[in-house]
Design an enzyme around this catalytic site. Structure first.
Site, short mmCIF file in Angstrom:
data_model
loop_
_atom_site.label_atom_id
_atom_site.label_comp_id
_atom_site.label_asym_id
_atom_site.label_seq_id
_atom_site.Cartn_x
_atom_site.Cartn_y
_atom_site.Cartn_z
N PHE A 117 0.81 -1.09 0.09
CA PHE A 117 -0.08 0.04 0.04
C PHE A 117 0.97 1.07 -0.10
CE2 PHE A 117 -4.34 1.49 0.71
CZ PHE A 117 -5.09 0.40 0.03
N LEU A 243 -14.34 5.80 -5.73
CA LEU A 243 -13.07 5.54 -5.30
C LEU A 243 -12.60 4.37 -6.16
CD1 LEU A 243 -10.62 5.59 -3.62
CD2 LEU A 243 -11.89 4.17 -1.87
N ARG A 380 -2.45 10.99 6.17
CA ARG A 380 -2.79 9.63 6.62
C ARG A 380 -2.37 8.82 5.47
NH1 ARG A 380 -6.55 5.64 5.48
NH2 ARG A 380 -7.96 7.07 4.25
#
Lengths: 568, 120, 250, 144
Positions: A117, A243, A380
């Protein structure tokens, strides 16, 4: 009047709220928990999260590495004690969720799989195909059904927090179905209402994410922390903002500009598509300025190319991406590239809490995206947010339950009076007048000004204009008129109340951004392009006043990692 | 709502389902041979004569075959008719229909057994 | 893209404070080619008539809020493209088989009760402590139940099910599929505790395999299959225990 | 939890008795085909009863049986048999189709190790069994 009373009351029934509810009910026997949610809990926005949940699960990984990635990702604005607690507890939390039935994707040997990620230095993101949030939410919700101590108020909308002697003692809530306003008493109230992405025009966020809980806390004097940090997700569908999960890049997808180049080599050569979201989103704007982007009816875009992954990988690991692009833009990623652009995704800021989710107001707690525990700082990392819901949901639930055990209920007669006052306030404000302003028009204007002033790149002038515009929008809001004057399932009224929350959060956000004269993480000031640790290595706290919000600052907690330049 | 595991439905459904397979595999050819082919002259009418049929029925394997064919399909039909009647408007009789339909199948079972193993 | 097209949308209205039965209202909506039915409803609410009530949230087919009847078919309105209906008019009604609360909003408390009744959570004789790590589950074991875990509780299957329309006590497609999902999960040991609901008269035995639930399911859960599988398994076990009453009762 | 006073008046649209033809303004072809599928059972039942009756007549002697056979050799009865055959074929088609689908499903009954057989093979299996059974019965009936 009979007022329902709970030891702990959750406002919001998504990932953080349900985790907190379960934690609270497990903290001590006999704890009585209420969950108020304006939608049925399984509709909460956690459901839309796609990519995954980060936790240290493998031998090639360790807690310090996860902590460092998170801290660096946050551009050193997170509180490092919070991060250390987070990475440690994350492991048990994801295993707990596995025990509760979450269908994590698996390796051949039966262990849960991990994937790469953005911003994570090793593979540590657990996933359930690309419907991680959906599976987590349903696992939590279905598990919560077995706890008899949990009482749900489905489709009840909280209109205010009740305060007595300086402590929160419950809420008033509109039962959307009946149209009645009720007081619900509680010794502890936990806000888990999620973020406020809907104050922006293009967002991955669901319609329900209007900053309700942030505004509720703000209105009773609780500060909102680090609101200026708004994360753009680099890969949303133009227009709808749907998304395209970061996992599509984690699994090897490429971002390509109109010249056919993988343009990220210029901005994040070391990480390419797996760079952090703020840098990728800004890279898009740079490419846009160089005219290296495609033009479409919903503005410019670049291509997310998955074709080289092949049908098998796409169907196995990214089935939802394929489903969404086929149904909503008529594109099959196996054969065509997907048009994408940065869209608002996540609010790093929120209700100011300590490491346990406690706010400065006694009896009030917060967790999840609605809260700012200071885990995410200025940016984040993808797949930390679902874990945050679990870790800090559980913490807040436990601490709130302990607080409840040592506290008494407030006087129910005075709560009943407050509920009557609230009913009167709402009836006068929305049914009593013949206001001319439409909810949708003010909302559209708000979104427009937020995009213009508080978007990916910000400047002093644009932010000042946005602050002024919000002030006039708040004036216009006083003159609002709604079409629907009936009681039963009046969504017009709910939308009007939500707009009030949006305006408050937007106000705090814009003013916090105006005063942060540096660039850090997601907050990019064209007029102050450098990070300024000397003046701004600190959290902003926005307090509501009668006029513009008052912004104060709070030092960042550093433990073991000194701020350094953030390059990838 | 107080739910209770239903103990007899699996039996009826099992019979329905076995009967469904048997009917699917075997009924069309029987209808074709005995009801259509013989009348359209596609096969010799003698094949359906009293003499030939009673001859066939002397064979216990044939008897057994007919038992299976006829009895299971009766339960298959009884079960479906029970639900179909409820679905097309006799929903108020939902409590009585099982007795009528399965009762019919039970009577049919007795008749088949009696004819095949007593009368023959 | 620039040519403006107008579509007629007829919506079923029900305002319980003013009327005893639903009425119809038609709106003309200028729409963009990439709009879905839900976009049109939002356009109506924002700019034409704010009194129209309906539920929605994610607009990406995963929250399950916006299920309605579109020209007689249960659909997620966020996934029903207007251009597929144009130039014909679109009729939007609340999901059938449910009580209407207001306009396009239905009452789903019945489902919530049934969902809880099938105990949709992992049941273990003995819980494994978190400190001992995860349960091992191979990709094949995951595949056994994965399909049935995709249910978004959108209620389209209940609207499609005539059996539920006729008999509201029927536990119904989604709830049974979710119970089945846990029964098939290698981590679960609760099949016996769900059996009295799933294998009740109101459970699988009410189903006549119309199969429409699986046709309308936007997530390909195939509840009809879940019910059939359970019927076969329950029947097989019943016959086994009749033939071998001493046998292993699983 | 719902406070009792909070329930509001609702309206439930009744399902039509002829829902399989037209319900609440809409015709759904699949409902109609479903009802046809269920109706096959009526023809199966009628045929089976007729079959049992014929066996019973066999015990009553050749004349009774011949008279019965003669009456079947008439337009209406042949028409009945043709219709019954069509329904029976539809039953075979749908039944075998559904069992195929079921066995092909995620946790099918046909499993070799952990692998499920490909649906096409299962379909060939069930429809193949039908053809084989039909041929065997026809052969035995014609030759025994």
């Amino acid at each position: 009047m009979n007022i329902p009373m709970h030891d702990v009351l959750l406002v919001g029934g998504g990932g953080a709220g349900l985790r907190a509810a379960i934690a609270a009910s497990e903290t001590y026997r006999g704890a009585d928990i209420g969950v108020v949610s304006k939608v049925y809990p399984m509709r909460s926005h956690t459901v839309s999260a796609e990519g995954g949940t980060a936790a240290v699960m493998r031998e090639d990984d360790n807690l310090d590495l996860h902590a460092y990635d998170t801290i660096k990702g946050s551009d050193f604005l997170c509180d490092q004690d919070v991060v250390e607690a987070f990475v440690k507890e994350a492991v048990d939390e994801v295993i707990q969720l596995e025990h509760w039935g979450c269908p994590w994707s698996r390796d051949e040997d039966g262990r849960v799989s991990v994937r790469a990620f953005g911003g994570m230095s090793v593979k540590r993101t657990l996933y359930a195909a690309d419907k991680t949030g959906f599976h987590m939410l349903h696992a939590l919700f279905q598990t919560s059904l077995k706890y008899d101590a949990i009482t749900r108020y489905d489709e009840w909308f909280v209109t205010s927090l009740l305060v007595e002697d300086g402590r929160v003692c419950g809420v008033t809530a509109l039962n959307i179905r009946s149209g009645n306003i009720h007081a619900i008493g509680a010794k502890s109230v936990i806000i888990c209402t999620g973020g406020a992405g809907k104050i922006f025009p293009f967002t991955t966020n669901a319609a329900i994410k209007n900053g309700d809980g942030m505004a509720l806390a703000y209105r009773i004097g609780c500060p909102l922390k680090d609101l200026e940090f708004v994360q753009y997700h680099p890969t949303g569908l133009p227009g709808t903002g749907i998304l395209m999960t970061e996992a599509s890049r984690g699994e090897g997808g490429h971002l390509v500009n109109s010249q056919g180049e993988r343009y990220l080599s210029e901005y994040v050569p070391g990480k390419m598509e797996l760079g952090p979201r703020d840098i990728l989103s800004r890279s898009f704007i740079h490419e846009e300025r160089k005219d290296n982007v495609f033009k479409g009816p919903d503005g410019s875009y670049v291509h997310l190319d998955l074709r080289h992954l092949g049908e098998k990988i796409i169907d196995e690991r990214l089935p939802f991406v394929r489903e969404l692009t086929r149904n909503y833009v008529g594109i099959d990623p196996v054969y065509e590239p997907i048009p994408v652009r940065p869209v608002v995704h996540y609010c790093m800021g929120g209700v100011h809490t300590d490491i346990n989710g406690a706010t400065p107001i006694p009896g009030l707690y917060a967790a999840g995206e609605a809260a700012c525990v200071s885990l995410n700082g200025a940016n984040r990392l993808g797949s930390n947010s679902l874990t945050e819901c679990l870790v800090f949901g559980a913490r807040a639930g436990q601490v709130a339950a302990q607080h409840a055990a040592d506290t008494d209920f407030a006087d129910s007669a005075s709560m009943a009076r407050m509920a009557q006052d609230e009913q009167k306030r709402i009836e006068t404000q929305f049914f009593g007048t013949n206001g001319k302003e439409r909810v949708a028009n003010i909302r559209d204007d708000l979104r427009k000004t937020m995009e213009e002033g508080a978007g990916i790149f910000r400047t002093e002038d644009a932010l000042k204009t946005t602050c002024d515009t919000i002030r006039t929008l708040k004036e216009r809001y006083k003159n609002i008129g709604i079409d629907d004057h009936s009681r039963v399932f009046n969504t017009d009224l709910v939308n009007a109340l939500e707009l009030g929350y949006m305006l408050d959060v937007a106000e705090g956000l814009a003013h916090s951004a105006l005063l942060r004269r540096e660039s850090r993480g997601s907050h990019a000031r064209s007029d102050y392009e450098e990070r300024d640790d000397e003046n701004f290595l600190k959290h902003s706290l926005a307090y509501q006043t009668d006029g513009d919000p008052r912004i104060e600052y709070l030092p960042v907690t550093l433990t073991r990692w000194e701020p350094e330049e953030r390059t990838y | 709502m107080n739910y209770k595991e239903h103990k007899s439905e699996p039996f009826w459904w099992g019979m329905f389902s076995q009967g469904g397979v048997i009917a699917a595999l075997l009924i069309p050819i029987h209808i074709f041979l005995g009801g259509i082919a013989v009348h359209l002259g596609l096969i010799d009418a003698e094949l359906m004569s009293h003499e030939r049929l009673t001859g066939l029925l002397q064979n216990p394997l044939v008897k057994l075959y007919l038992c299976v064919l006829l009895i299971f399909t009766l339960y298959h039909a009884a079960h479906r008719i029970r639900f179909t009647l409820a679905e097309i408007g006799l929903h108020s009789l939902a409590k009585v229909l099982p007795f009528l339909c399965y009762g019919g199948a039970l009577v049919g079972t007795a008749v088949v057994l009696y004819i095949l193993w007593v009368l023959f | 893209m620039s040519d403006h097209k107008t579509i007629k949308i007829t919506v079923l209205r029900y305002r319980p404070e003013e009327e005893d039965a639903p009425t119809e209202q038609t709106y003309e909506v200028e729409f963009r080619d990439d709009w879905v039915v839900l976009d049109a409803l939002n356009h109506i609410k924002d700019h034409i008539d704010g009194t129209l009530s309906f539920r929605w949230s994610c607009r990406m087919g995963v929250c399950g809020s916006c299920g309605m009847m579109v020209n007689g078919e249960p659909k997620l309105t966020c996934a029903a493209m207007l251009r597929d209906y144009y130039p014909k008019e679109v009729r939007v009604e609340p999901l059938v088989n449910f009580p209407i609360v207001r306009d396009l909003v239905t009452d789903m408390t019945d489902f919530m009760d049934k969902l809880k009744a099938v105990k949709p959570w992992i049941i273990r004789e003995e819980e494994k402590p978190v400190s001992e790590g995860e349960y091992r589950q191979t990709p094949d074991q995951l595949k056994d139940y994965k399909q049935f875990s995709q249910c978004i509780n959108c209620m389209l299957c209940y609207a499609a099910c005539p059996v539920y329309g006729l008999e509201h006590d029927f536990v119904g497609p989604a709830a049974i599929a979710l119970g089945h999902r846990y029964n098939l999960d290698s981590r679960d040991e609760g099949i016996q505790q769900r059996q009295h609901v799933i294998a009740s008269k109101e459970g699988i035995w009410e189903c006549t395999y119309v199969g429409e639930c699986s046709v309308v399911c936007p997530k390909h859960v195939d509840p009809a299959e879940a019910i059939q599988q359970t019927k076969v398994a329950t029947t097989t076990n019943r016959f086994k225990s009749l033939v071998m009453p001493w046998g292993n009762k699983t | 939890m719902m406070l009792d006073s909070e329930t509001t008046k609702t309206y439930t649209r009744p399902i039509s008795k002829a829902w399989w033809l037209r319900d609440r303004g809409h015709f759904n072809r699949r409902y109609f085909m479903f009802l046809l599928r269920e109706l096959t059972s009526v023809f199966v039942a009628l045929y089976v009863v007729l079959f049992i009756y014929e066996i019973f007549l066999l015990t009553k002697g050749p004349d009774a049986h011949a008279a019965f056979r003669e009456s079947l050799n008439s337009g209406p009865w042949i028409a009945f048999h043709i219709i019954a055959l069509l329904f029976a074929l539809y039953h075979s088609y749908t039944w075998l189709g559904l069992t195929t689908k079921m066995q092909a499903a995620g946790r099918g009954l046909v499993k070799i190790g952990t692998k499920t057989l490909p649906p096409i093979l299962i379909a060939l299996g069930s429809y193949g069994a039908w053809i084989v059974a039909t041929i065997i019965i026809a052969y035995l009936f014609l030759t025994l």
